[in-house]
Design a protein around this motif. Sequence first.
Motif, PDB file in Angstrom:
ATOM      1  N   ILE A 151       0.739  -1.242   0.043  1.00 56.33           N
ATOM      2  CA  ILE A 151      -0.132  -0.195   0.039  1.00 56.33           C
ATOM      3  C   ILE A 151       0.903   1.284  -0.072  1.00 56.33           C
ATOM      4  O   ILE A 151       0.416   2.206  -0.861  1.00 56.33           O
ATOM      5  CB  ILE A 151      -0.955   0.154   1.220  1.00 56.33           C
ATOM      6  N   TYR A 152       1.842   1.304   0.817  1.00 54.65           N
ATOM      7  CA  TYR A 152       2.800   2.367   1.007  1.00 54.65           C
ATOM      8  C   TYR A 152       3.399   2.725  -0.256  1.00 54.65           C
ATOM      9  O   TYR A 152       3.678   3.919  -0.507  1.00 54.65           O
ATOM     10  CB  TYR A 152       3.675   2.327   2.229  1.00 54.65           C
ATOM     11  N   GLU A 153       3.991   1.729  -0.996  1.00 56.32           N
ATOM     12  CA  GLU A 153       4.819   1.944  -2.108  1.00 56.32           C
ATOM     13  C   GLU A 153       4.160   2.097  -3.433  1.00 56.32           C
ATOM     14  O   GLU A 153       4.659   2.827  -4.357  1.00 56.32           O
ATOM     15  CB  GLU A 153       5.845   0.724  -2.235  1.00 56.32           C
ATOM     16  N   ARG A 154       3.122   1.227  -3.644  1.00 54.21           N
ATOM     17  CA  ARG A 154       2.599   1.285  -4.821  1.00 54.21           C
ATOM     18  C   ARG A 154       1.058   1.590  -4.972  1.00 54.21           C
ATOM     19  O   ARG A 154       0.612   2.287  -5.846  1.00 54.21           O
ATOM     20  CB  ARG A 154       2.661  -0.352  -5.587  1.00 54.21           C
ATOM     21  N   LEU A 155       0.137   1.155  -3.978  1.00 52.78           N
ATOM     22  CA  LEU A 155      -1.144   1.241  -4.229  1.00 52.78           C
ATOM     23  C   LEU A 155      -1.942   1.851  -3.339  1.00 52.78           C
ATOM     24  O   LEU A 155      -2.654   1.636  -2.298  1.00 52.78           O
ATOM     25  CB  LEU A 155      -1.919  -0.420  -4.040  1.00 52.78           C
ATOM     26  N   ASN A 156      -1.549   3.368  -3.317  1.00 56.98           N
ATOM     27  CA  ASN A 156      -2.054   4.177  -2.535  1.00 56.98           C
ATOM     28  C   ASN A 156      -2.832   5.384  -3.549  1.00 56.98           C
ATOM     29  O   ASN A 156      -2.235   5.515  -4.457  1.00 56.98           O
ATOM     30  CB  ASN A 156      -1.472   4.889  -1.477  1.00 56.98           C
ATOM     31  N   TRP A 157      -3.757   6.018  -2.925  1.00 61.53           N
ATOM     32  CA  TRP A 157      -4.421   7.004  -3.700  1.00 61.53           C
ATOM     33  C   TRP A 157      -3.503   8.166  -4.182  1.00 61.53           C
ATOM     34  O   TRP A 157      -3.455   8.743  -5.246  1.00 61.53           O
ATOM     35  CB  TRP A 157      -5.780   7.401  -3.119  1.00 61.53           C
ATOM     36  N   GLU A 158      -2.989   8.852  -3.155  1.00 56.79           N
ATOM     37  CA  GLU A 158      -2.113   9.923  -3.260  1.00 56.79           C
ATOM     38  C   GLU A 158      -0.984   9.710  -4.310  1.00 56.79           C
ATOM     39  O   GLU A 158      -0.892  10.671  -5.434  1.00 56.79           O
ATOM     40  CB  GLU A 158      -1.325  10.476  -2.231  1.00 56.79           C
ATOM     41  N   LYS A 159      -0.543   8.628  -4.440  1.00 62.20           N
ATOM     42  CA  LYS A 159       0.767   8.327  -5.383  1.00 62.20           C
ATOM     43  C   LYS A 159       0.349   8.054  -6.751  1.00 62.20           C
ATOM     44  O   LYS A 159       0.614   8.412  -7.789  1.00 62.20           O
ATOM     45  CB  LYS A 159       1.691   7.476  -4.963  1.00 62.20           C
ATOM     46  N   SER A 160      -0.802   7.035  -6.764  1.00 59.62           N
ATOM     47  CA  SER A 160      -1.145   6.509  -8.024  1.00 59.62           C
ATOM     48  C   SER A 160      -2.331   7.050  -8.661  1.00 59.62           C
ATOM     49  O   SER A 160      -2.437   7.353  -9.915  1.00 59.62           O
ATOM     50  CB  SER A 160      -1.663   5.039  -7.816  1.00 59.62           C
ATOM     51  N   GLU A 161      -3.539   7.453  -7.886  1.00 54.59           N
ATOM     52  CA  GLU A 161      -4.587   7.820  -8.525  1.00 54.59           C
ATOM     53  C   GLU A 161      -5.038   9.292  -8.607  1.00 54.59           C
ATOM     54  O   GLU A 161      -5.453   9.936  -9.457  1.00 54.59           O
ATOM     55  CB  GLU A 161      -5.923   7.065  -7.971  1.00 54.59           C
ATOM     56  N   GLU A 162      -4.668   9.886  -7.583  1.00 55.79           N
ATOM     57  CA  GLU A 162      -4.961  11.705  -7.371  1.00 55.79           C
ATOM     58  C   GLU A 162      -4.374  12.331  -8.703  1.00 55.79           C
ATOM     59  O   GLU A 162      -5.303  13.238  -9.251  1.00 55.79           O
ATOM     60  CB  GLU A 162      -4.315  12.121  -5.972  1.00 55.79           C
ATOM     61  N   PRO A 163      -3.004  11.902  -9.027  1.00 49.97           N
ATOM     62  CA  PRO A 163      -2.726  12.377 -10.440  1.00 49.97           C
ATOM     63  C   PRO A 163      -3.615  12.543 -11.615  1.00 49.97           C
ATOM     64  O   PRO A 163      -3.921  13.207 -12.271  1.00 49.97           O
ATOM     65  CB  PRO A 163      -1.348  12.095 -10.455  1.00 49.97           C
ATOM     66  N   LYS A 164      -4.146  11.094 -11.708  1.00 47.72           N
ATOM     67  CA  LYS A 164      -5.188  11.072 -12.652  1.00 47.72           C
ATOM     68  C   LYS A 164      -6.306  11.555 -12.673  1.00 47.72           C
ATOM     69  O   LYS A 164      -6.680  12.491 -13.807  1.00 47.72           O
ATOM     70  CB  LYS A 164      -5.475   9.569 -12.804  1.00 47.72           C
ATOM     71  N   LEU A 165      -6.879  12.067 -11.457  1.00 44.12           N
ATOM     72  CA  LEU A 165      -8.002  12.756 -11.349  1.00 44.12           C
ATOM     73  C   LEU A 165      -7.813  14.197 -11.835  1.00 44.12           C
ATOM     74  O   LEU A 165      -8.420  14.712 -12.439  1.00 44.12           O
ATOM     75  CB  LEU A 165      -8.393  12.772  -9.907  1.00 44.12           C
ATOM     76  N   LEU A 166      -6.861  14.711 -11.164  1.00 49.45           N
ATOM     77  CA  LEU A 166      -6.310  16.168 -11.443  1.00 49.45           C
ATOM     78  C   LEU A 166      -5.995  16.374 -12.907  1.00 49.45           C
ATOM     79  O   LEU A 166      -6.456  17.341 -13.615  1.00 49.45           O
ATOM     80  CB  LEU A 166      -5.028  16.580 -10.671  1.00 49.45           C
ATOM     81  N   HIS A 167      -5.297  15.350 -13.781  1.00 50.68           N
ATOM     82  CA  HIS A 167      -5.114  15.484 -15.077  1.00 50.68           C
ATOM     83  C   HIS A 167      -6.327  15.648 -15.756  1.00 50.68           C
ATOM     84  O   HIS A 167      -6.567  16.164 -16.840  1.00 50.68           O
ATOM     85  CB  HIS A 167      -4.432  14.403 -15.511  1.00 50.68           C
ATOM     86  N   SER A 168      -7.366  14.494 -15.403  1.00 49.13           N
ATOM     87  CA  SER A 168      -8.761  14.509 -16.196  1.00 49.13           C
ATOM     88  C   SER A 168      -9.327  15.704 -16.094  1.00 49.13           C
ATOM     89  O   SER A 168      -9.795  16.186 -17.160  1.00 49.13           O
ATOM     90  CB  SER A 168      -9.444  13.308 -15.580  1.00 49.13           C
ATOM     91  N   TYR A 169      -9.493  16.443 -14.961  1.00 52.33           N
ATOM     92  CA  TYR A 169     -10.180  17.682 -14.787  1.00 52.33           C
ATOM     93  C   TYR A 169      -9.399  18.666 -15.729  1.00 52.33           C
ATOM     94  O   TYR A 169     -10.235  19.598 -16.443  1.00 52.33           O
ATOM     95  CB  TYR A 169     -10.086  18.057 -13.078  1.00 52.33           C
ATOM     96  N   SER A 170      -8.176  19.016 -15.626  1.00 53.44           N
ATOM     97  CA  SER A 170      -7.296  19.598 -16.545  1.00 53.44           C
ATOM     98  C   SER A 170      -7.631  19.452 -18.085  1.00 53.44           C
ATOM     99  O   SER A 170      -7.861  20.618 -18.727  1.00 53.44           O
ATOM    100  CB  SER A 170      -5.787  19.617 -15.871  1.00 53.44           C
ATOM    101  N   LYS A 171      -7.881  18.551 -18.417  1.00 52.47           N
ATOM    102  CA  LYS A 171      -7.667  18.009 -19.688  1.00 52.47           C
ATOM    103  C   LYS A 171      -9.471  18.522 -20.171  1.00 52.47           C
ATOM    104  O   LYS A 171      -9.507  19.271 -21.026  1.00 52.47           O
ATOM    105  CB  LYS A 171      -7.894  16.643 -20.006  1.00 52.47           C
ATOM    106  N   ILE A 172     -10.429  18.358 -19.454  1.00 54.97           N
ATOM    107  CA  ILE A 172     -11.846  18.795 -19.753  1.00 54.97           C
ATOM    108  C   ILE A 172     -11.999  20.381 -19.722  1.00 54.97           C
ATOM    109  O   ILE A 172     -12.141  20.849 -20.265  1.00 54.97           O
ATOM    110  CB  ILE A 172     -12.682  18.196 -18.557  1.00 54.97           C
TER     111      ILE A 172
END
Length: 373
Positions: free
Chosen positions: A348-369
């Motif tokens: 969880i700490y190294e790979r599978l956590n929201w902050e490192k893995s998924e939050e950047p995708k969310l922010l990029h998607s909003y920026s794209k729209i």
Amino acid sequence: MKVCHITTAHPALDARIFYNECQSLSANGYDVALIAPGERDFEKSGVKVLTIKRSKRGLISRIVMPCRALRLALREKAAIYHFHDPDFIFAALFMKLLRKKVIYDVHEHYVEVIPARKGRKSGGLFSAILRFALETVPSKAFDMLVFPTQSLSEEYEKAKNKTVIMNLFRLDSLEEHESESSASKKYDVIHLGTVSQMRMKFMLDVVSELSSLRKDFSWVFVGLSTETIDWVNSNNAGKSFQRHLILMEKVEHMKALELVRSSSVGFNYHPFEKRFQVAIPMKIFEYMAYGLAVVSTALPELSLLLTDQKDSILVKSQNAEDYAAAINDLLDNPDRMGRISVEARQTIYERLNWEKSEEPKLLHSYSKILGGS
């Protein structure tokens, strides 16, 4: 920049909607409103929560709740509207007629889920209508579709713009507990979440099998409906394994995590049906983050992320005896359970956590729209 999340079915403090998506957007400078069922408006972590009164379940609710949510949402005059339930699709189509930017967050494989909940087999005219209304139309109408798994996104082949944002654990959810002393393990096994009677029956078979292997253990189920609790009590009165059970209704997300922290083994079971083959239960990552050894069905998406016998125990069968044996082996071997627990937290700490893995995708998607890069 104002954004508005909308749910007509989930609680306001839903893990994916509020703690992951809304909190992340607020922390990164967005003015965030969340419309959700509830009794009173409030603000938390910079997110303004506007509540809509629940209607009775059924067809009337599926009409009234989206209308109430739509009325509130349009008042917000947001740059992006992000909704989370298929009941809101037609209201969201009205938003598109008004030239609003709209994201549809597809939580489940509804073409398979809805017939199953109604006790019907998928396929035929009913499924064809569902596929058109819930997949074809949204794929073409909305600015972006968001999915929790890659395999679910592949079901929406015609989607013009889509992204995968998994339901991973927020590491900052651990902060309020990190300063506390090590939690005593009150429960041996925990299961989080609502379950159908079919799945509950199977899990009770696991409890029964485990009771034949060991005399003393406790198993807490958190998030059951009152109907399910009544069903369990009325159908298992007098059975010896019932003394091991603690049955609890749904509790607020952070309280649920406290119960996880007080347990040793986190359990998950799903039958090998198509609607579950495209899913990853978020509870798995919550268990792992709090150092529980996980025993779960080896769902395809989960098997791609975890390593069986290292950071988890992934069971490939549908036999209650196999799940009970896996749990019993962990409870009988504290050292092995401890090693799996350490590996789970490291994953969880190294790979599978929201902050490192998924939050950047969310922010990029909003920026794209919104027209960014």
